[in-house]
Enzyme design. Structure first.
Site, PDB file in Angstrom:
ATOM      1  N   HIS A 247       0.826  -1.210   0.000  1.00  0.00           N
ATOM      2  CA  HIS A 247       0.000   0.000   0.000  1.00  0.00           C
ATOM      3  C   HIS A 247       0.860   1.259   0.000  1.00  0.00           C
ATOM      4  O   HIS A 247       2.061   1.223   0.293  1.00  0.00           O
ATOM      5  CB  HIS A 247      -0.921   0.012   1.227  1.00  0.00           C
ATOM      6  CG  HIS A 247      -0.167   0.051   2.516  1.00  0.00           C
ATOM      7  ND1 HIS A 247       0.377   1.203   3.041  1.00  0.00           N
ATOM      8  CD2 HIS A 247       0.163  -0.933   3.390  1.00  0.00           C
ATOM      9  CE1 HIS A 247       1.001   0.931   4.168  1.00  0.00           C
ATOM     10  NE2 HIS A 247       0.882  -0.360   4.416  1.00  0.00           N
ATOM     11  N   GLU A 322      -2.182  -6.902   7.916  1.00  0.00           N
ATOM     12  CA  GLU A 322      -0.878  -6.785   8.565  1.00  0.00           C
ATOM     13  C   GLU A 322      -0.908  -7.504   9.918  1.00  0.00           C
ATOM     14  O   GLU A 322      -1.977  -7.802  10.478  1.00  0.00           O
ATOM     15  CB  GLU A 322      -0.533  -5.299   8.744  1.00  0.00           C
ATOM     16  CG  GLU A 322       0.814  -4.990   9.392  1.00  0.00           C
ATOM     17  CD  GLU A 322       1.993  -5.613   8.668  1.00  0.00           C
ATOM     18  OE1 GLU A 322       2.191  -6.842   8.812  1.00  0.00           O
ATOM     19  OE2 GLU A 322       2.720  -4.882   7.979  1.00  0.00           O
TER      20      GLU A 322
END
Length: 441
Positions: A247, A322
């Site tokens: 990202h 994550e």
């Protein structure tokens, strides 16, 4: 069998109309040219490419029936499309061909296969069988195999000058990492999934041959070259490619703070990075077919940018999130070292140790591995953009390399970087790129 114990499968298929009345033919020979088995069948109305794949499948099945599993076999066809797709150079774009390509690849994995393109005139035996089957069907009859004799057929050498022009060009990944252009043997033979250079030539059908026009919409050259280089064994089928996109920038990444399950959005810079990555992935040499993302906002915003550029729908896989850093969320490394020195030391030393209230790297590894397996299985043979985070992407690279857990601390991934892994059903995963940020320059 000949002295070297190998086999040859020649296969062909044609359609008188494309689509139209179709049939295939296949012949199995030993390496001395003796015919061991023949197969042919009318398959009703179908396209040339379907008939060609059906011929390949029939030839490999006939070889299995001879008890040749695990043997060395050279598959010869005058279909550039089928040879390129089976060798791993072209993607199977047409949904109608995908099941046939997967079935053929599954059969091919049961042998040691060399894929060889041959000119049409050198594929006359299989071509004749295909026409016999179609002619028999036109008469309302079923093709019958003739008695096979033991006399060897002449097996002419394939002359390289008969090959269509070479259109091979280095890819962005090859240029970036200095991979040499692969050598192509005389006769355009490629072994164990290597590729054949050249373009598919259009050929009009006629009554005297199983001639056909190649369906170029059904398969095009893969934009990123999926060949092995160096000492890597060449796989016998098309790879499933994961383009791993980290990202873009968030407020926490600007300050180098731990960012796990906290859900910050992208900054203006992060959105620009996502747009740059999306622009790159919407162009050649990429042919993105699927987008899968972590559920966290920063990843979803990045994925949506790619979706806008490609016209694809974004899929979400929760296991791509994550690592949960627990009490360390939002803190810098220095702050953690001050407040939790013992916990930090233990965490760095052992992947089974979790941050206070968080998740261990070992736990992250298990769910990321499950996500990888799901994605590769669900999208076999396709190019998949996976938008995720530092830890899951590093985990995927580590798994592909067979590296130990401490390898996580020996990799660096920039924001909005691209990494790439190819997965072969019959061989190891291959890391093709790591931390590529050319689109951000």
């Amino acid at each position: 069998m000949g002295a070297t114990g190998g086999y040859v499968v020649e296969a062909d298929g044609g359609s008188r109309g494309n689509p139209g009345p179709a049939g295939y033919g296949a012949v199995v020979k030993d390496d001395a040219g003796r015919v061991l088995a023949e197969a042919a069948e009318s398959i009703g109305t179908a396209t040339n490419n379907v008939a060609e794949y059906r011929g390949l499948i029939a030839g490999l099945r006939a070889l299995l029936a001879l008890g040749a599993e695990g043997g060395r076999v050279e598959v010869r066809m005058d279909s550039k499309l089928v040879i390129e797709q089976m060798a791993g150079r072209w993607k199977v774009k047409h949904e109608g061909l995908r099941p046939l390509a997967l079935e053929a690849a599954g059969l091919a994995r049961r042998f040691r296969v060399t894929w060889t393109w041959i000119p049409r005139e050198r594929n006359s035996h299989a071509d004749r069988l295909a026409n016999e089957a179609m002619d028999a069907a036109a008469r309302g009859e079923t093709w019958q195999a003739s008695e096979i004799t033991s006399a060897p057929e002449a097996v002419p050498a394939v002359e390289p000058e008969a090959e269509p022009p070479n259109t091979d060009a280095p890819t962005l990944f090859d240029e970036a990492f200095g991979a040499p252009a692969p050598a192509v043997a005389d006769g355009r033979t490629v072994t164990s999934g290597a590729t054949v250079a050249g373009t598919a030539g259009g050929r009009a059908a006629d009554a005297g041959t199983a001639g056909r026009t190649e369906d170029t919409a059904a398969g095009t050259a893969t934009s990123h070259d999926r060949r092995g280089h160096g000492w890597m064994p060449r796989a016998t089928r098309v790879a499933t490619s994961l383009l791993l996109l980290r990202h873009g920038q968030t407020p926490l990444s600007v300050e180098k703070r731990f960012s796990g399950l906290g859900d910050p959005s992208l900054t203006a810079t992060g959105l620009a990075q996502a747009e740059a990555a999306a622009l790159r992935l919407s162009r050649q040499p990429y042919e993105v077919e699927v987008i899968v993302t972590s559920p966290l906002t920063r990843a979803r915003q990045t994925a949506e940018a790619v979706a806008a550029g490609t016209g694809l729908t974004v899929l979400v896989d929760d296991d791509l999130r994550e690592t949960d850093f627990g009490a360390w969320e939002g803190h810098t490394f220095a702050e953690i070292q001050q407040r939790w020195p013992r916990e930090l030391a233990a965490w760095l030393a052992d992947p089974d140790v979790a941050p206070p209230g968080g998740e261990s790297f070992a736990a992250t590894a298990r769910r990321v591995e499950q996500a990888r397996d799901r994605i590769v299985k669900a999208h076999e043979g396709r190019s998949v953009v996976v938008v995720s985070h530092v830890t899951p992407i590093k985990m995927l690279v580590r798994f592909a390399l067979g590296a130990p857990p401490e390898a996580l601390y020996r990799m660096h991934l920039d924001l909005a970087c691209l990494s790439m892994i190819d997965y072969y059903a019959d061989g190891p995963a291959v890391v093709r790129a790591l931390n590529d940020t050319a689109h951000l320059s």
